[in-house]
Write a protein that holds these residues in place. Structure first.
Motif, PDB file in Angstrom:
ATOM      1  N   ILE A 143       0.837  -1.199   0.000  1.00 24.84           N
ATOM      2  CA  ILE A 143       0.000   0.000   0.000  1.00 24.84           C
ATOM      3  C   ILE A 143       0.872   1.250   0.000  1.00 24.84           C
ATOM      4  O   ILE A 143       0.637   2.188  -0.762  1.00 24.84           O
ATOM      5  N   SER A 144       1.902   1.263   0.839  1.00 25.98           N
ATOM      6  CA  SER A 144       2.828   2.405   0.876  1.00 25.98           C
ATOM      7  C   SER A 144       3.528   2.594  -0.462  1.00 25.98           C
ATOM      8  O   SER A 144       3.690   3.725  -0.936  1.00 25.98           O
ATOM      9  N   LEU A 145       3.936   1.495  -1.067  1.00 27.08           N
ATOM     10  CA  LEU A 145       4.577   1.563  -2.376  1.00 27.08           C
ATOM     11  C   LEU A 145       3.605   2.118  -3.417  1.00 27.08           C
ATOM     12  O   LEU A 145       3.978   2.970  -4.231  1.00 27.08           O
ATOM     13  N   GLY A 146       2.377   1.663  -3.398  1.00 21.05           N
ATOM     14  CA  GLY A 146       1.377   2.160  -4.336  1.00 21.05           C
ATOM     15  C   GLY A 146       1.128   3.649  -4.189  1.00 21.05           C
ATOM     16  O   GLY A 146       1.019   4.376  -5.181  1.00 21.05           O
ATOM     17  N   ILE A 147       1.082   4.127  -2.950  1.00 18.82           N
ATOM     18  CA  ILE A 147       0.878   5.556  -2.710  1.00 18.82           C
ATOM     19  C   ILE A 147       2.080   6.354  -3.206  1.00 18.82           C
ATOM     20  O   ILE A 147       1.929   7.417  -3.819  1.00 18.82           O
ATOM     21  N   ALA A 148       3.279   5.849  -2.977  1.00 21.53           N
ATOM     22  CA  ALA A 148       4.490   6.536  -3.450  1.00 21.53           C
ATOM     23  C   ALA A 148       4.530   6.587  -4.981  1.00 21.53           C
ATOM     24  O   ALA A 148       4.891   7.617  -5.566  1.00 21.53           O
ATOM     25  N   VAL A 149       4.142   5.497  -5.625  1.00 19.35           N
ATOM     26  CA  VAL A 149       4.111   5.467  -7.094  1.00 19.35           C
ATOM     27  C   VAL A 149       3.062   6.447  -7.611  1.00 19.35           C
ATOM     28  O   VAL A 149       3.322   7.207  -8.554  1.00 19.35           O
ATOM     29  N   LEU A 150       1.877   6.465  -6.994  1.00 20.47           N
ATOM     30  CA  LEU A 150       0.840   7.418  -7.386  1.00 20.47           C
ATOM     31  C   LEU A 150       1.347   8.853  -7.241  1.00 20.47           C
ATOM     32  O   LEU A 150       1.157   9.683  -8.132  1.00 20.47           O
ATOM     33  N   ASN A 151       2.010   9.136  -6.143  1.00 17.37           N
ATOM     34  CA  ASN A 151       2.560  10.471  -5.897  1.00 17.37           C
ATOM     35  C   ASN A 151       3.536  10.862  -7.007  1.00 17.37           C
ATOM     36  O   ASN A 151       3.482  11.981  -7.530  1.00 17.37           O
ATOM     37  N   ALA A 185      -9.743  19.857  -4.744  1.00 13.94           N
ATOM     38  CA  ALA A 185      -9.707  18.391  -4.679  1.00 13.94           C
ATOM     39  C   ALA A 185      -9.177  17.912  -3.328  1.00 13.94           C
ATOM     40  O   ALA A 185      -9.672  16.915  -2.779  1.00 13.94           O
ATOM     41  N   VAL A 186      -8.190  18.600  -2.769  1.00 10.90           N
ATOM     42  CA  VAL A 186      -7.680  18.249  -1.439  1.00 10.90           C
ATOM     43  C   VAL A 186      -8.788  18.430  -0.403  1.00 10.90           C
ATOM     44  O   VAL A 186      -8.988  17.582   0.469  1.00 10.90           O
ATOM     45  N   GLU A 187      -9.522  19.531  -0.483  1.00 11.71           N
ATOM     46  CA  GLU A 187     -10.619  19.807   0.456  1.00 11.71           C
ATOM     47  C   GLU A 187     -11.680  18.706   0.390  1.00 11.71           C
ATOM     48  O   GLU A 187     -12.118  18.195   1.423  1.00 11.71           O
ATOM     49  N   ILE A 188     -12.078  18.350  -0.813  1.00 11.33           N
ATOM     50  CA  ILE A 188     -13.088  17.294  -0.982  1.00 11.33           C
ATOM     51  C   ILE A 188     -12.582  15.968  -0.437  1.00 11.33           C
ATOM     52  O   ILE A 188     -13.312  15.238   0.239  1.00 11.33           O
ATOM     53  N   SER A 189     -11.321  15.655  -0.696  1.00  8.43           N
ATOM     54  CA  SER A 189     -10.783  14.372  -0.222  1.00  8.43           C
ATOM     55  C   SER A 189     -10.651  14.340   1.304  1.00  8.43           C
ATOM     56  O   SER A 189     -10.862  13.291   1.921  1.00  8.43           O
ATOM     57  N   LEU A 190     -10.332  15.470   1.932  1.00  9.66           N
ATOM     58  CA  LEU A 190     -10.288  15.514   3.401  1.00  9.66           C
ATOM     59  C   LEU A 190     -11.665  15.252   4.006  1.00  9.66           C
ATOM     60  O   LEU A 190     -11.802  14.498   4.974  1.00  9.66           O
ATOM     61  N   LEU A 216     -14.292   4.114   0.866  1.00  6.92           N
ATOM     62  CA  LEU A 216     -14.316   5.572   0.765  1.00  6.92           C
ATOM     63  C   LEU A 216     -13.038   6.176   1.345  1.00  6.92           C
ATOM     64  O   LEU A 216     -12.455   7.084   0.751  1.00  6.92           O
ATOM     65  N   SER A 217     -12.597   5.662   2.479  1.00  2.00           N
ATOM     66  CA  SER A 217     -11.357   6.151   3.092  1.00  2.00           C
ATOM     67  C   SER A 217     -10.164   5.928   2.167  1.00  2.00           C
ATOM     68  O   SER A 217      -9.318   6.806   2.009  1.00  2.00           O
ATOM     69  N   THR A 218     -10.112   4.768   1.547  1.00  2.00           N
ATOM     70  CA  THR A 218      -9.006   4.442   0.642  1.00  2.00           C
ATOM     71  C   THR A 218      -8.999   5.365  -0.575  1.00  2.00           C
ATOM     72  O   THR A 218      -7.956   5.935  -0.933  1.00  2.00           O
ATOM     73  N   VAL A 219     -10.151   5.540  -1.192  1.00  2.00           N
ATOM     74  CA  VAL A 219     -10.247   6.413  -2.363  1.00  2.00           C
ATOM     75  C   VAL A 219      -9.908   7.851  -1.975  1.00  2.00           C
ATOM     76  O   VAL A 219      -9.224   8.568  -2.718  1.00  2.00           O
ATOM     77  N   ALA A 220     -10.359   8.282  -0.790  1.00  2.00           N
ATOM     78  CA  ALA A 220     -10.085   9.647  -0.333  1.00  2.00           C
ATOM     79  C   ALA A 220      -8.589   9.870  -0.120  1.00  2.00           C
ATOM     80  O   ALA A 220      -8.058  10.925  -0.470  1.00  2.00           O
ATOM     81  N   ILE A 221      -7.903   8.887   0.434  1.00  2.00           N
ATOM     82  CA  ILE A 221      -6.452   9.019   0.638  1.00  2.00           C
ATOM     83  C   ILE A 221      -5.736   9.102  -0.707  1.00  2.00           C
ATOM     84  O   ILE A 221      -4.855   9.946  -0.908  1.00  2.00           O
ATOM     85  N   ALA A 224      -7.036  10.072  -3.543  1.00  2.00           N
ATOM     86  CA  ALA A 224      -7.398  11.357  -4.158  1.00  2.00           C
ATOM     87  C   ALA A 224      -6.602  12.497  -3.533  1.00  2.00           C
ATOM     88  O   ALA A 224      -6.164  13.409  -4.234  1.00  2.00           O
ATOM     89  N   PHE A 225      -6.406  12.442  -2.227  1.00  2.00           N
ATOM     90  CA  PHE A 225      -5.627  13.474  -1.548  1.00  2.00           C
ATOM     91  C   PHE A 225      -4.195  13.499  -2.087  1.00  2.00           C
ATOM     92  O   PHE A 225      -3.672  14.552  -2.459  1.00  2.00           O
ATOM     93  N   VAL A 226      -3.574  12.337  -2.134  1.00  2.00           N
ATOM     94  CA  VAL A 226      -2.186  12.249  -2.603  1.00  2.00           C
ATOM     95  C   VAL A 226      -2.078  12.725  -4.048  1.00  2.00           C
ATOM     96  O   VAL A 226      -1.210  13.529  -4.393  1.00  2.00           O
ATOM     97  N   GLY A 227      -2.974  12.252  -4.896  1.00  2.00           N
ATOM     98  CA  GLY A 227      -2.936  12.640  -6.307  1.00  2.00           C
ATOM     99  C   GLY A 227      -3.194  14.120  -6.516  1.00  2.00           C
ATOM    100  O   GLY A 227      -2.492  14.789  -7.284  1.00  2.00           O
ATOM    101  N   SER A 228      -4.181  14.673  -5.822  1.00  2.00           N
ATOM    102  CA  SER A 228      -4.499  16.092  -6.018  1.00  2.00           C
ATOM    103  C   SER A 228      -3.440  17.004  -5.422  1.00  2.00           C
ATOM    104  O   SER A 228      -3.190  18.089  -5.942  1.00  2.00           O
ATOM    105  N   PHE A 229      -2.796  16.570  -4.363  1.00  2.00           N
ATOM    106  CA  PHE A 229      -1.687  17.361  -3.819  1.00  2.00           C
ATOM    107  C   PHE A 229      -0.498  17.327  -4.784  1.00  2.00           C
ATOM    108  O   PHE A 229       0.128  18.350  -5.057  1.00  2.00           O
ATOM    109  N   ALA A 230      -0.210  16.147  -5.312  1.00  2.00           N
ATOM    110  CA  ALA A 230       0.961  15.983  -6.180  1.00  2.00           C
ATOM    111  C   ALA A 230       0.829  16.735  -7.499  1.00  2.00           C
ATOM    112  O   ALA A 230       1.840  17.121  -8.088  1.00  2.00           O
ATOM    113  N   ILE A 231      -0.389  16.981  -7.947  1.00  2.00           N
ATOM    114  CA  ILE A 231      -0.563  17.634  -9.235  1.00  2.00           C
ATOM    115  C   ILE A 231      -0.518  19.160  -9.142  1.00  2.00           C
ATOM    116  O   ILE A 231      -0.286  19.835 -10.129  1.00  2.00           O
ATOM    117  N   GLY A 232      -0.714  19.720  -7.956  1.00  2.00           N
ATOM    118  CA  GLY A 232      -0.748  21.180  -7.853  1.00  2.00           C
ATOM    119  C   GLY A 232      -0.009  21.748  -6.652  1.00  2.00           C
ATOM    120  O   GLY A 232       0.978  22.458  -6.791  1.00  2.00           O
TER     121      GLY A 232
END
Length: 161
Positions: free
Chosen positions: A8-16, A42-47, A61-66, A68-76
């Motif tokens: 899971i940690s690896l997947g989040i790092a790759v997504l980032n 997007a960060v606000e919605i994911s929080l 929902l928690s998994t998708v939100a996390i 989404a948070f990582v992806g939306s933070f990484a893009i902007g």
């Protein structure tokens, strides 16, 4: 998912890492302000989604939100401020400004990391039906969403086109 923490940690790092690349393309196409405001929204919605997911025990929902948070933070919010530093300060002050910004970032990360669990425990209550479990674990993310919304509104007001 016990035993899958490493994956899971690896997947989040790759997504980032992957979500940083669209910012390279989008920063000139959409503009810095649009990219930052979209990322903030997007960060606000994911929080908020994460808070509801944790409070309701909805793991999906928690998994998708996390994610989404990582992806939306990484893009902007992740890369754009470093581009702005080079554009807003004189070239001879850019490295000092970047160093100061990174120092503030890491100090803030440290404060959040140290205060997260005590604040989560204070905002939630023990759940006798789950050993070691808590009710209202998502409350802290509502607090983060509120603080982030105030910051985003101040930013949007200050950073005009």
């Amino acid at each position: 998912m016990p035993g899958a923490e490493g994956y899971i940690s690896l997947g989040i790092a790759v997504l980032n890492a992957i979500m940083t690349f669209p910012a390279v393309y989008l920063i000139e196409r959409l503009g810095r302000r649009t990219l930052l405001l979209g990322s903030m929204l997007a960060v606000e919605i994911s929080l908020i989604a994460l808070a509801f997911g944790l409070n309701g025990g909805v793991i999906a929902l928690s998994t998708v939100a996390i994610l989404a948070f990582v992806g939306s933070f990484a893009i902007g919010l992740g890369p754009v401020p470093f581009v702005l530093i080079g554009e807003l300060v004189p070239f001879y002050a850019a490295s000092a400004t970047s160093s100061l910004a990174l120092s503030v970032n890491w100090i803030t990360n440290f404060v959040v990391g140290v205060g997260f669990l005590p604040l989560r425990d204070w905002l939630s209550s023990e759940d006798p039906s789950k050993p070691g479990g808590r009710k209202g674990e998502g409350q802290i993310f509502f607090l983060f969403a509120g603080a982030f919304a105030v910051t985003a509104l101040l930013f949007a007001k200050e950073y005009k086109k």
